[in-house]
Design an enzyme around this catalytic site. Structure first.
Site, mmCIF file in Angstrom:
data_model
loop_
_atom_site.group_PDB
_atom_site.id
_atom_site.type_symbol
_atom_site.label_atom_id
_atom_site.label_comp_id
_atom_site.label_asym_id
_atom_site.label_seq_id
_atom_site.Cartn_x
_atom_site.Cartn_y
_atom_site.Cartn_z
ATOM 1 N N THR A 40 -10.501 -27.464 -35.166
ATOM 2 C CA THR A 40 -10.441 -26.444 -34.164
ATOM 3 C C THR A 40 -9.061 -25.715 -34.100
ATOM 4 O O THR A 40 -9.109 -24.596 -33.967
ATOM 5 C CB THR A 40 -10.905 -26.877 -32.828
ATOM 6 O OG1 THR A 40 -12.360 -27.376 -32.863
ATOM 7 C CG2 THR A 40 -10.953 -25.797 -31.804
ATOM 8 N N SER B 264 -13.065 -31.845 -39.086
ATOM 9 C CA SER B 264 -12.808 -33.256 -39.419
ATOM 10 C C SER B 264 -14.253 -34.246 -39.279
ATOM 11 O O SER B 264 -14.320 -35.209 -39.709
ATOM 12 C CB SER B 264 -11.932 -33.775 -38.213
ATOM 13 O OG SER B 264 -12.710 -33.879 -36.956
ATOM 14 N N THR C 217 -10.616 -32.746 -33.623
ATOM 15 C CA THR C 217 -10.665 -33.775 -32.698
ATOM 16 C C THR C 217 -11.570 -34.750 -32.853
ATOM 17 O O THR C 217 -11.691 -36.137 -32.353
ATOM 18 C CB THR C 217 -10.714 -33.132 -31.275
ATOM 19 O OG1 THR C 217 -11.847 -32.619 -31.116
ATOM 20 C CG2 THR C 217 -9.577 -32.391 -30.873
ATOM 21 N N CYS D 155 -19.553 -51.039 -23.781
ATOM 22 C CA CYS D 155 -18.667 -50.239 -22.689
ATOM 23 C C CYS D 155 -17.346 -49.510 -23.150
ATOM 24 O O CYS D 155 -16.589 -50.292 -24.179
ATOM 25 C CB CYS D 155 -18.365 -51.411 -21.702
ATOM 26 S SG CYS D 155 -19.840 -52.076 -20.701
HETATM 27 N N1 ASP Z 1 -15.268 -29.859 -35.260
HETATM 28 C C1 ASP Z 1 -13.949 -29.907 -34.749
HETATM 29 C C2 ASP Z 1 -13.169 -30.962 -35.748
HETATM 30 O O1 ASP Z 1 -13.238 -32.291 -35.562
HETATM 31 C C3 ASP Z 1 -13.653 -30.318 -33.266
HETATM 32 C C4 ASP Z 1 -11.919 -30.242 -32.901
HETATM 33 O O2 ASP Z 1 -11.205 -29.986 -33.857
HETATM 34 O O3 ASP Z 1 -11.978 -30.100 -31.773
HETATM 35 O O4 ASP Z 1 -12.690 -30.535 -36.683
#
Ligand code: ASP
Length: 343
Positions: free
Chosen positions: A17, A63, A94, A279
């Site tokens: 992102t 990702s 992320t 958990c």
């Molecule tokens: N879908 C994106 C990725 O993991 C989400 C992000 O980067 O926050 O490349």
């Protein structure tokens, strides 16, 4: 001692992102966009920011599409530039950032320099983006000699890479390390919690050692009430080599002779089974309840307080070491190799 401006950081940009732009099909990475944008932000060239070089990968990815082969590419890229640079920043999506950070921690043995993985929730192309703040602080942290491990930096927090988990899909505080204290926090000052940082072990070789990974056949299966033993039977079939079994609470499983039978049979076929709890916080204590004892008898290994990401990549790593017996792999799984679990 070098001043921060004399330090050089190697930035690996893989996608995510952080550098995406809006397209008709939704957000997607655009080659060159992030680099051009960074050039326009004066803060990155401030005297208190280290010098940096960005290596944009020829194919930027979301990702969600990352593969273990990409982890190897990143690890090799770090090893190739290890001597020329003081620290490393990985710009990454992320969604699977915690997997990448964990895998790097296993592949980069005797790491003595910072490797900081970061991303953003809002692209740098958008108003209110967290991208430039995350990149800026990652660069500063990557110049800090006290850090000699793979970390995740996100939203003012520095976390151990193989302890971190994406916990929030929409908040800015996307990452947490539920079973290990934060390694540092950014406020008015940038503070490191030195007591929790990984220390160089005396007698350890000073040279970094790159440990490659194969792509062994591994699965993750989460238990649920009423789960049929047949599901387990299907998942455990050859060529499966390892299973992360996500159990209840302190590592408990239903009292089902059929389920235990499947686990015993798989163990006999040398499938390595690691018990990780569903958990987010706390540790597996197999045998604490009657409902967990069957797992001990089936030869299942306790994943203690490891994250799924750490357990999976640790198993990838160990199953890829040529010549290790099943007993040696199990023994290594009980050891804390890179700060990934509390033994
Ligand atoms: N879908 C994106 C990725 O993991 C989400 C992000 O980067 O926050 O490349």
């Amino acid at each position: 001692m070098k001043s921060i401006k004399d330090k050089r950081i190697y930035v690996i940009y893989t996608g995510g992102t952080i550098g995406m732009v809006k397209t008709k099909q939704g957000y997607a990475p655009k080659q060159g966009y992030l680099l051009d944008k960074i050039k326009t932000i004066k803060d990155f060239y401030h005297n208190d920011v280290p010098d940096f070089a960005i290596h944009e990968y020829p194919q930027l990815i979301d990702s969600a599409n990352i593969k273990p082969e990409d982890w190897i590419t990143i690890a090799l890229d770090i090893v190739t530039h290890y001597d020329q640079y003081d620290g490393f920043v990985i710009l990454h999506g992320t969604d699977t950032l915690a997997y990448t950070a964990s895998s790097l921690s296993f592949m980069l043995k005797n790491l003595k320099k910072p490797v900081i993985c970061t991303g953003s929730q809002i692209p740098i192309s958008e108003l209110r983006s967290d991208a430039s703040d995350n990149i800026l602080h990652s660069l500063i942290l990557a110049a800090d000699e006290r850090i000699c491990e793979v970390c995740v930096y996100f939203n003012k927090q520095l976390l151990r890479g193989n302890r971190s988990v994406k916990v929030n899909a929409s908040g800015m505080d996307a990452f947490s390390s539920p079973n290990y204290p934060a390694l540092g926090q950014v406020g008015v000052d940038i503070e490191l919690n030195e007591a929790y940082l990984r220390q160089a072990i005396s007698g350890e070789p000073t040279e970094i050692e790159f440990k490659t990974m194969g792509v062994p056949k591994i699965a993750i299966l989460s238990l649920f009430p009423g789960m049929d033993a047949n599901i387990l039977n299907k998942v455990l079939q050859p060529p499966l080599q390892g299973l992360i079994l996500k159990t209840y609470g302190a590592g408990n499983i239903m009292n089902s002779p059929e389920v235990i039978h499947e686990l015993i049979e798989a163990s006999k076929r040398c499938v390595i089974i690691i018990n990780c709890t569903q958990c987010l916080k706390g540790s597996v204590k197999m045998g604490a309840y009657e409902a967990g004892i069957g797992l001990v008898n089936a030869g299942v290994i306790s994943g203690l307080d490891m994250t799924d990401e750490a357990a999976l990549t640790k198993l990838f790593y160990l199953l890829s070491i040529p010549g290790l017996t099943q007993g040696e792999i199990k023994e290594a799984l009980y050891k804390d190799l890179r700060g990934e679990m509390t033994v």
